[in-house]
Design an enzyme around this catalytic site. Structure first.
Site, short mmCIF file in Angstrom:
data_model
loop_
_atom_site.label_atom_id
_atom_site.label_comp_id
_atom_site.label_asym_id
_atom_site.label_seq_id
_atom_site.Cartn_x
_atom_site.Cartn_y
_atom_site.Cartn_z
N ASN A 95 -27.85 14.77 4.70
CA ASN A 95 -26.78 14.05 4.01
C ASN A 95 -25.42 14.31 4.62
O ASN A 95 -25.10 15.45 4.98
CB ASN A 95 -26.75 14.43 2.52
N HIS A 96 -24.62 13.28 4.70
CA HIS A 96 -23.24 13.39 5.16
C HIS A 96 -22.33 13.70 3.97
O HIS A 96 -22.72 13.48 2.81
CB HIS A 96 -22.81 12.08 5.82
N PRO A 97 -21.11 14.16 4.22
CA PRO A 97 -20.20 14.44 3.10
C PRO A 97 -19.85 13.15 2.37
O PRO A 97 -19.53 12.13 3.00
CB PRO A 97 -18.97 15.06 3.78
N ALA A 103 -17.64 9.01 4.86
CA ALA A 103 -18.85 9.82 5.06
C ALA A 103 -18.96 10.30 6.51
O ALA A 103 -19.94 10.95 6.88
CB ALA A 103 -20.08 9.01 4.68
#
Ligand SMILES: CC(C)(COP(=O)(O)OP(=O)(O)OC[C@H]1O[C@@H](n2cnc3c(N)ncnc32)[C@H](O)[C@@H]1OP(=O)(O)O)[C@@H](O)C(=O)NCCC(=O)NCCS
Length: 220
Positions: A95-97, A103
């Site tokens: 997962n990306h931020p 993102a």
């Protein structure tokens, strides 16, 4: 004598390649995962096998491509799971931020800052697969999912939520299409936990397991 016969006993839990074809050739693409993966973030129970259409060099990278040594999450899979070709565990580090306005993972491109998103990623938690779980062809398991003992995941399912024990899920997003047994039988199976028995006892209980005879399994 067990139904497995005496000439080809159930393979040693330490085998790398547990299937030998009738012509005597070892099937090179089927592996007991516990014996081919050495990765600090994964735990596999004995007898859990994975079968690929090709010979695989790095099984951890194949089935959990975003799980890096040093990732905050773990992939834990129990005993006697059956994992088909193309199954992928997309773990939390994939997962990306998403807390900010973008993102884009700006900070991963600098070794000094690349762990900046670890706390956010860790919030997704571990991926936990129980015992005796069958994951069908190309099933995808998303970050932080727990799949209960005895569950079945249909081919090409995308599992985004936890899966109850002994349920069959399918589709994208995966939904329960049916439950394998009535509630009482499921409770008894979860109490028996045959997968933790030693292999000789399991072999002796195979007629009960294969016949679906929970009374006989409990007596075993
Ligand atoms: C899930 C599975 C085990 C069948 O379970 P089942 O309980 O016999 O399910 P059914 O065939 O009765 O189907 C029940 C419903 O789920 C649907 N369904 C079943 N498998 C599905 C799948 N993989 N994806 C989407 N929907 C599926 C059916 O269409 C049916 O829907 P309906 O009630 O609207 O008609 C099987 O369909 C499957 O996906 N097997 C995977 C095999 C595999 O990948 N093997 C790899 C080698 S290990």
């Amino acid at each position: 004598m067990s139904r497995l016969g005496t000439s080809r006993p159930f393979p040693d839990a330490r085998a790398r390649h547990p299937i030998t074809l009738p012509n005597g050739d070892v099937h090179p693409n089927t592996v007991f995962l516990a014996n081919v993966i050495d990765h600090p973030n994964v735990e596999f129970g004995d007898y859990t096998y994975y079968s690929d259409f090709e010979t695989v060099d790095d099984h951890a990278a194949r089935i959990a491509p975003y799980l890096y040594p040093g990732s905050p999450e773990k992939l834990r899979i129990g005993r006697f799971c059956q994992i088909a070709h193309g199954v992928r565990f997309i773990t939390a580090s994939a997962n990306h931020p998403m807390r900010g306005l973008s993102a884009f993972p700006f900070r991963v491109f600098n070794p000094d800052t690349m762990t900046a998103y670890v706390d956010e990623v860790a919030g997704y938690g571990d991926t936990v697969i129980g015992n005796d779980v069958w994951l069908g062809y190309e099933a995808t398991v998303l970050p932080g999912v727990t799949i209960g003992d005895g569950a079945i995941v249909g081919a090409k399912a995308v599992v985004s939520r936890d899966v109850p024990p002994y349920s069959i899920v399918a589709g994208d997003p995966a939904r329960v299409v049916r439950t394998r047994f009535d509630d009482e039988t499921i409770a008894r199976l979860l109490a028996v936990r045959w997968w933790y028995w030693d292999i000789a006892r399991i072999e002796a209980a195979l007629p009960a397991i294969e016949a679906g005879d929970i009374d006989a399994l409990e007596r075993a």
